[in-house]
Design an enzyme around this catalytic site. Structure first.
Site, PDB file in Angstrom:
ATOM      1  N   GLY A 121       0.184  -1.232   0.204  1.00 56.94           N
ATOM      2  CA  GLY A 121       0.204   0.043  -0.193  1.00 56.94           C
ATOM      3  C   GLY A 121       1.441   1.008   0.024  1.00 56.94           C
ATOM      4  O   GLY A 121       1.773   1.226   0.359  1.00 56.94           O
ATOM      5  N   CYS A 122       0.131   2.137  -0.033  1.00 54.96           N
ATOM      6  CA  CYS A 122       1.185   4.196  -0.441  1.00 54.96           C
ATOM      7  C   CYS A 122       1.331   4.460   0.996  1.00 54.96           C
ATOM      8  O   CYS A 122       2.795   4.172   0.847  1.00 54.96           O
ATOM      9  CB  CYS A 122      -0.010   4.118  -1.468  1.00 54.96           C
ATOM     10  SG  CYS A 122      -1.549   5.019  -0.826  1.00 54.96           S
TER      11      CYS A 122
END
Lengths: 335, 335, 335, 335
Positions: C144-145
């Site tokens: 995920g970012c």
């Protein structure tokens, strides 16, 4: 629901379609109005929800549940095409109505208020006759945002017979995104609008063109209008930049404006360049004009700025209601 | 200083005025160019500083210390009015020069390259003769950003004789703030520009008007131009919306553009509405055109978008240098 | 469909869910990749539409019509919760898969790749063992970012045993709006996000918390994490500001980072303040760290910036695919 | 100069440093105040200029020309470090003073008002004793913007003895650009701030840290504070996200706030997530709190939003003046 204790001795108003940007602006301005009190506000999608409006709160009801007879004036901010039946219903229930939709505007539902619908066009600064029509009206067709910025920039020229017959007026407008409403559309997402700028509704296909053309006709303007709106990465505000071929050059480009608008509380004629930040959250039109140098046709460049939600929608609607009820025209309106 | 090991077999270039937005864009693009290598970059105010340029770093020197003789090509992004002496000096040191300033552009320092300065106007898409002049030139006058977006939108019409004689062309442009440079000015602060929009340099007083008028004259356009630039709250990009009175209506508004630009690698003729986000960081002009309905004078509405720092400045400068050095015109340029 | 002539000698790839922001970024980056060629891209809602991807165009097909067997590698940018079945299907069709969804990440579908799904966590900079697992994997769970920006800022401290046991790490992150996807939601409209800033998913309720906690556990970090994401009025980029109680004060706060990341092509350890504009459109993490003065518990303040669509999604996915196929890890990735 | 006819029966006020953002906000709010009337406003750089303030205009004079004796209250919005001499001069001329600079705030010029300067800290919501001190004061030290958002979020916890002794409070704040003033600096240009986000003044080096530490000490808080401000691409507003280790978990995280602030007109305790758009142009602090799940140390997450120019500067200054002159505390202040 709004605190009724506050409503004593104030004129009860209803708001239809209160959850859109214009509707919310109506709620906000009317909540602090000295003579109006919100009796009900409808928003189908958000019915039952209590929202903050400035320092007040308001609970929305379904439009079908609107107690129309409780209101002496109803503002309809319902979507274009769906407003007219509710305008009729509110009128039948005894209320006077300001319709913010397109449905009854010149070139659309009526012909500038002189015919069937008897809904005058609610742009008070067009002059004394318009104000008288508004004061007497059961229904007022509140103008569109772009027409407000453009027509009030052309009216003094039209009335002075300055616009060259047969010419083409070029109006380029740029509007903040709130003008497109708050229905969730992909093209209006922050990530789509930020750092962007683009035209839309080009080549005279925008809904507001008819309204402007019809009104220019009543002003006896014999010129064509090319109108190109653009979408700005700002929330509120419209700037219109208008090129007008004249019958002859003006030595004082602002004179027609200063003459026409000397007594208007909501029009600011300025020698500065009008900016959106000068008009945001204010019920004003701010405008300037300059003769272009070096063109064979004498040409005037007019720039006109408004807040699309205030003077371009909710503010002007309240200005009309103020006139309808014999209140000070400036009552409750931010300047 | 840039790593010289990288420079082997590449053409050494110098950048004067590398710390402005156009200068930084030159650094960024040239750092990844397959055939050019940055020999030096000057920035008086930031001399001695090492800055990040993409994944490279570069150390600025004072302009007075520039080893002009080391460069085969010098790009000058010095301020208007101060560039010309350095252009001359670089030329005397044996370099060919692309001047991004206003100093030598048509209507300013020269008359489109046919006279004294012998600095052709570096807008390759004007056609084969322009490209030949650039290829042979010692100095190229790189076009302004607004003229790039407007002139390339008018050229196909001009060459096809479609622009109505004696008419008024209305060009409204809106530019991102980087076009105003990075000198610290109050009116360019974030808190002044955000949520705002305004015209500036109105009534044909903008510096770029001369450049456009002079070029339109060489294209034999007998029409007046009204040019109004606006300041957008975005960083990069220009959109020009241009109203052009025509000699007769076009059945296919895009035809003149598709014909003229069929083989141009940097021009995109599209039926979509050009948007800034479509052209940012790309060395392209993206344009469309539509006939306006219902006007007595047949009128074309053209919209043209560029990135003011790429096709409007540094990218076009490199495109010109590519032509000057017989490289592929697209070398090192983002599309 | 993409021009197959370009695909000769390149590895065919498929993209599932190509119309979201991460999917579009994949299309953009892969269109210019030297060793991969896009064989197909799916987007149910936009199937049949041809979109511009940089200077290329691509035509989307329905996901059900994806010729999975034509691809040697499939990138799934399908929504969380719907990706896993397609990952399985693509794997069965013989492709290797990089899954950009949440479905297989640590703390969610698997336990860091050591168990059932055999999908290692695709964060190469965790070290040599992770890179080896990626190289051998049939499926990679792309991070995920937020975790990319936070975990890579903690890993050097964790590996050096510097994080105080039992302490609370406070990670405040702010993300550009593209991180929320391009499904039309009212709260993501420009008029709702501009001029605003707010927290969301507070009190450790954000989906990415599990992924970070599980990974910190594999790094033997015995500390609690408080993670608070915020929504920024920018399009791209994440900045994480992280407060870490240490076992003892560091005389050189950057030393653990410089040691750990000396050879990493995509990590920039800097003494400057990391900014979003430094990392936008680049596949890098840019980070710095400073000891806080005057606190009783020695405390380090780390700031870490990424582009959520590049290193935080599509870029890192391609980085993983580069490793899987034995290509240069930096191939086709903007730095 | 402001129209003196308006000043009859109103308390004359002077504004020093009226051209900065806080000074302009003072002009705007005081121009519509029911009991104060602006006698003079100084701005050295813009002396002689007439500016629009809402629907009024004002002409600035040089600070040296200020007729201090004409004012019963003087607001100093002069830069930090230059304000104190003018505060003294105004006091000697017989005026009472609200100083918006840093010069006399706790931890800087005084020790919370109990000593030499006798300038109490003007944060009325600290409680009855503070209000009494303000009412009696000749000089009030108006709080900084960040401290207003953070201290009012901690006070209820401090007074209830809930903050864990020896712990570290982590306060991350993000401020709109107007907080940095309107002096032209390159790093504050639109093209530098848009699409960006970054920390600054990190590691407890920001000027406001002292003010907060000194005030926490008077509240008997035995904890360390880590304060990290960030620069947001918005014009107005501050959001502070604060992690507070508690002595024990709260079953109702909002209870301490609802108890402490039940009668405060300018504090909104809410279960919604506070947003900047909820507080812009309003003299309020809007806050919420949530217990973090799953951490070994009971930890509270508080979010607190203000408008940095209103409650964070000019609004709070007028609130203080209202108290000093026995007016309604809410007089002339937007809620």
């Amino acid at each position: 629901m709004h605190d009724y204790a506050l409503c004593v001795n104030r004129i009860p108003v209803g708001i239809l379609g209160a959850s859109g940007y214009a509707g919310r602006e109506l709620c906000m301005l009317l909540a602090d109005h000295p003579s109006f009190a919100v009796a009900f506000a409808t928003a189908n999608e958000q019915r039952g929800q209590t929202v903050r409006v400035g320092r007040h709160t308001m609970t929305f009801i379904a439009t079908d549940d609107a107690p129309l007879h409780q209101a002496q004036v109803v503002f309809s901010a319902l979507p274009h095409g769906t407003s007219l039946p509710w305008v009729t219903r509110a009128r039948e229930a005894g209320a006077r109505v300001v319709d913010l939709s397109n449905d009854l505007r010149p070139g659309n539902g009526n012909s500038n208020g002189h015919e069937t619908t008897n809904a005058p066009y609610g742009m008070p600064e067009l002059g004394a006759r318009t104000r008288a029509a508004i004061a007497a009206a059961g229904i007022v067709a509140n103008p569109g945002c772009y027409p407000t910025s453009i027509l009030l920039a052309l009216t003094p020229l039209a009335n002075a017979g300055l616009i060259a017959p047969g010419a083409t007026i070029v109006a380029n407008s740029a509007s903040g995104v709130s003008g497109a409403g708050n229905a969730p559309k992909r093209e209006l997402l922050f990530a789509e609008v930020a750092e962007d700028f683009r035209a839309y509704g080009v080549a005279n296909t925008h809904r507001h063109l008819k309204e402007m053309s019809a009104t220019l006709k009543t002003l006896h303007v014999d010129a064509d209008l090319v109108f190109t709106p653009h979408l700005l990465p700002v929330v509120r505000g419209i700037l219109s930049t208008i090129t007008v071929p004249l019958t002859s050059a003006l030595s004082d480009a602002l004179a027609p404006y200063r003459n026409a608008y000397a007594d208007e509380p909501f029009i600011e004629v300025t020698s500065d360049e009008p900016r959106l930040v000068d008009v945001q959250r204010r019920n004003v039109v701010r405008m300037t004009a300059t003769m272009i140098g070096g063109t064979r046709t004498p040409t005037l460049l007019v720039r006109s700025a408004i807040d699309n939600l205030t003077k371009g929608a909710a503010g002007q609607a309240i200005q009309n209601a103020n006139i309808m009820f014999g209140l000070a025209e400036t009552a409750g309106l931010p300047r």
